[in-house]
Design a protein around this motif. Structure first.
Motif, PDB file in Angstrom:
ATOM      1  N   MET A 156      25.829  38.596  21.766  1.00 22.97           N
ATOM      2  CA  MET A 156      24.385  38.754  21.814  1.00 22.97           C
ATOM      3  C   MET A 156      24.016  39.709  22.939  1.00 22.97           C
ATOM      4  SD  MET A 156      22.645  35.076  20.968  1.00 22.97           S
ATOM      5  CE  MET A 156      21.051  35.833  20.730  1.00 22.97           C
ATOM      6  N   GLU A 157      22.856  40.293  22.796  1.00 25.45           N
ATOM      7  CA  GLU A 157      22.297  41.154  23.829  1.00 25.45           C
ATOM      8  C   GLU A 157      20.790  41.023  23.755  1.00 25.45           C
ATOM      9  OE1 GLU A 157      22.089  45.500  21.733  1.00 25.45           O
ATOM     10  OE2 GLU A 157      24.009  44.938  22.605  1.00 25.45           O
ATOM     11  N   GLN A 158      20.100  41.841  24.525  1.00 22.16           N
ATOM     12  CA  GLN A 158      18.644  41.801  24.493  1.00 22.16           C
ATOM     13  C   GLN A 158      18.103  43.207  24.301  1.00 22.16           C
ATOM     14  OE1 GLN A 158      17.416  40.181  28.218  1.00 22.16           O
ATOM     15  NE2 GLN A 158      18.035  41.953  29.397  1.00 22.16           N
ATOM     16  N   THR A 159      16.903  43.282  23.731  1.00 22.92           N
ATOM     17  CA  THR A 159      16.223  44.553  23.555  1.00 22.92           C
ATOM     18  C   THR A 159      14.743  44.342  23.840  1.00 22.92           C
ATOM     19  OG1 THR A 159      15.899  46.438  22.073  1.00 22.92           O
ATOM     20  CG2 THR A 159      15.803  44.262  21.088  1.00 22.92           C
ATOM     21  N   PHE A 160      14.046  45.426  24.075  1.00 18.64           N
ATOM     22  CA  PHE A 160      12.622  45.337  24.396  1.00 18.64           C
ATOM     23  C   PHE A 160      11.834  46.054  23.314  1.00 18.64           C
ATOM     24  CE2 PHE A 160      14.750  44.645  28.374  1.00 18.64           C
ATOM     25  CZ  PHE A 160      14.000  43.634  28.957  1.00 18.64           C
ATOM     26  N   LEU A 161      10.886  45.350  22.696  1.00 20.91           N
ATOM     27  CA  LEU A 161      10.005  45.914  21.682  1.00 20.91           C
ATOM     28  C   LEU A 161       8.569  45.589  22.055  1.00 20.91           C
ATOM     29  CD1 LEU A 161      11.806  45.043  18.331  1.00 20.91           C
ATOM     30  CD2 LEU A 161      11.601  47.280  19.367  1.00 20.91           C
ATOM     31  N   LYS A 162       7.745  46.608  22.200  1.00 16.29           N
ATOM     32  CA  LYS A 162       6.324  46.455  22.524  1.00 16.29           C
ATOM     33  C   LYS A 162       6.123  45.603  23.774  1.00 16.29           C
ATOM     34  CE  LYS A 162       5.048  46.892  17.695  1.00 16.29           C
ATOM     35  NZ  LYS A 162       4.514  46.230  16.517  1.00 16.29           N
ATOM     36  N   GLY A 163       6.968  45.801  24.766  1.00 16.41           N
ATOM     37  CA  GLY A 163       6.833  45.088  26.028  1.00 16.41           C
ATOM     38  C   GLY A 163       7.347  43.666  26.020  1.00 16.41           C
ATOM     39  N   GLN A 164       7.971  43.237  24.938  1.00 18.34           N
ATOM     40  CA  GLN A 164       8.521  41.887  24.868  1.00 18.34           C
ATOM     41  C   GLN A 164      10.038  41.949  24.819  1.00 18.34           C
ATOM     42  OE1 GLN A 164       6.691  39.971  21.458  1.00 18.34           O
ATOM     43  NE2 GLN A 164       5.451  38.729  22.836  1.00 18.34           N
ATOM     44  N   ARG A 165      10.671  41.017  25.545  1.00 20.97           N
ATOM     45  CA  ARG A 165      12.132  40.920  25.529  1.00 20.97           C
ATOM     46  C   ARG A 165      12.547  40.064  24.332  1.00 20.97           C
ATOM     47  NH1 ARG A 165      16.257  37.499  28.457  1.00 20.97           N
ATOM     48  NH2 ARG A 165      14.526  36.078  28.685  1.00 20.97           N
ATOM     49  N   ILE A 166      13.457  40.588  23.505  1.00 21.28           N
ATOM     50  CA  ILE A 166      13.868  39.910  22.274  1.00 21.28           C
ATOM     51  C   ILE A 166      15.378  39.709  22.314  1.00 21.28           C
ATOM     52  CG2 ILE A 166      14.010  40.129  19.767  1.00 21.28           C
ATOM     53  CD1 ILE A 166      11.480  41.815  19.905  1.00 21.28           C
ATOM     54  N   PRO A 167      15.859  38.457  22.088  1.00 18.68           N
ATOM     55  CA  PRO A 167      17.301  38.238  21.981  1.00 18.68           C
ATOM     56  C   PRO A 167      17.812  38.790  20.654  1.00 18.68           C
ATOM     57  CG  PRO A 167      16.127  36.198  21.590  1.00 18.68           C
ATOM     58  CD  PRO A 167      15.093  37.219  21.976  1.00 18.68           C
ATOM     59  N   VAL A 168      18.942  39.471  20.703  1.00 18.52           N
ATOM     60  CA  VAL A 168      19.467  40.160  19.528  1.00 18.52           C
ATOM     61  C   VAL A 168      20.944  39.800  19.340  1.00 18.52           C
ATOM     62  CG1 VAL A 168      20.015  42.436  18.573  1.00 18.52           C
ATOM     63  CG2 VAL A 168      17.859  42.074  19.736  1.00 18.52           C
ATOM     64  N   THR A 169      21.327  39.516  18.103  1.00 19.71           N
ATOM     65  CA  THR A 169      22.731  39.314  17.756  1.00 19.71           C
ATOM     66  C   THR A 169      23.232  40.564  17.053  1.00 19.71           C
ATOM     67  OG1 THR A 169      22.372  36.948  17.461  1.00 19.71           O
ATOM     68  CG2 THR A 169      24.360  37.868  16.507  1.00 19.71           C
ATOM     69  N   CYS A 170      24.370  41.090  17.498  1.00 13.78           N
ATOM     70  CA  CYS A 170      24.965  42.276  16.888  1.00 13.78           C
ATOM     71  C   CYS A 170      26.031  41.839  15.893  1.00 13.78           C
ATOM     72  CB  CYS A 170      25.587  43.172  17.948  1.00 13.78           C
ATOM     73  SG  CYS A 170      24.391  43.795  19.123  1.00 13.78           S
ATOM     74  N   LEU A 171      25.892  42.253  14.640  1.00 16.41           N
ATOM     75  CA  LEU A 171      26.850  41.939  13.585  1.00 16.41           C
ATOM     76  C   LEU A 171      27.497  43.234  13.110  1.00 16.41           C
ATOM     77  CD1 LEU A 171      24.606  39.500  11.501  1.00 16.41           C
ATOM     78  CD2 LEU A 171      26.418  38.869  13.073  1.00 16.41           C
ATOM     79  N   ALA A 172      28.827  43.229  13.021  1.00 13.18           N
ATOM     80  CA  ALA A 172      29.545  44.400  12.506  1.00 13.18           C
ATOM     81  C   ALA A 172      29.606  44.287  10.987  1.00 13.18           C
ATOM     82  CB  ALA A 172      30.942  44.460  13.091  1.00 13.18           C
ATOM     83  N   VAL A 173      29.088  45.293  10.301  1.00 14.99           N
ATOM     84  CA  VAL A 173      29.093  45.311   8.837  1.00 14.99           C
ATOM     85  C   VAL A 173      30.189  46.276   8.403  1.00 14.99           C
ATOM     86  CG1 VAL A 173      27.736  45.739   6.767  1.00 14.99           C
ATOM     87  CG2 VAL A 173      26.619  44.842   8.810  1.00 14.99           C
ATOM     88  N   PRO A 174      31.330  45.749   7.910  1.00 13.10           N
ATOM     89  CA  PRO A 174      32.427  46.642   7.528  1.00 13.10           C
ATOM     90  C   PRO A 174      32.158  47.317   6.182  1.00 13.10           C
ATOM     91  CG  PRO A 174      33.024  44.387   7.063  1.00 13.10           C
ATOM     92  CD  PRO A 174      31.673  44.348   7.715  1.00 13.10           C
ATOM     93  N   LYS A 175      33.113  48.146   5.783  1.00 14.53           N
ATOM     94  CA  LYS A 175      33.042  48.846   4.509  1.00 14.53           C
ATOM     95  C   LYS A 175      33.070  47.828   3.358  1.00 14.53           C
ATOM     96  CE  LYS A 175      36.741  51.200   3.402  1.00 14.53           C
ATOM     97  NZ  LYS A 175      37.730  52.262   3.246  1.00 14.53           N
ATOM     98  N   HIS A 176      32.175  47.991   2.384  1.00 17.52           N
ATOM     99  CA  HIS A 176      32.112  47.124   1.206  1.00 17.52           C
ATOM    100  C   HIS A 176      32.381  47.964  -0.034  1.00 17.52           C
ATOM    101  CE1 HIS A 176      30.118  44.449   3.957  1.00 17.52           C
ATOM    102  NE2 HIS A 176      29.954  43.525   3.037  1.00 17.52           N
TER     103      HIS A 176
END
Length: 191
Positions: free
Chosen positions: A1-21
């Protein structure tokens, strides 16, 4: 997990790796999808499946997916950039982390026992588990200590923050079930 900022708000974010399908075969409403690519050479059984399905690589997973009545599926590959757009709602399904043997306080959120009046070593015990003479037994389904985790869990209504096609990283708002490197199923929510 990491965090990002959108419109002045801190949002917790989960990073998912999407492999080749790749859709290997389409039989009516059932599609066989090859997910990912193995880094190590495949054994004899996966090599036979790879040869039978005419794949140029050894997939990490082969899964049957309900394609529904959608006949627009391209067997050569899936264009995920059109499906995984920022702002769309998805549900994420995975096997939750196994936590092994757990007591009733961790597993069922029971309260602790009092620490006074002679309670020397019973603070995290479950306490009384049965009733009196009637019914004279412990009823089925009683919350007790036991194995916790390792169940199939779904988290709904997660918003897509971004999807990078080149790196295959999907960023989703909030936490998702499952351990690191676990296979995760992503479904679009009907809005």
């Amino acid at each position: 997990m990491e965090q990002t900022f959108l419109k002045g708000q801190r949002i917790p974010v989960t990073c998912l790796a999407v492999p080749k399908h790749a859709v290997v075969s389409l039989d009516g409403e059932i599609a066989l999808v090859a997910i990912g690519e193995k880094k190590k050479p495949a054994g004899k059984a996966p090599q036979g499946i790879q040869k039978k399905l005419n794949l140029s690589y050894s997939p990490s997973y082969l899964r049957q997916v309900d394609a529904g009545t959608d006949t627009a599926i391209d067997p050569n590959g899936l264009d995920l950039s059109g499906l995984l757009e920022a702002g769309k709602l998805i549900s994420v399904t995975s096997v939750s982390k196994g936590k092994g043997m757990s007591g009733v306080i961790k597993r069922w959120n029971f309260s602790t026992q009092p620490r006074t009046h002679g309670q020397s070593d019973r603070h995290r015990a479950s306490g009384s588990i049965g009733r009196g003479t009637t019914p004279g037994r412990v009823l089925k389904g009683k919350h007790m200590a036991g194995r916790m985790g390792g169940d199939l869990k779904t988290v709904k209504n997660l918003k897509i923050i971004s999807y990078d096609v080149t790196s295959g990283i999907l960023k989703v708002e909030g936490p998702t079930p499952g351990a690191r490197n676990a296979l995760t199923k992503i479904s679009l929510q009907n809005s």
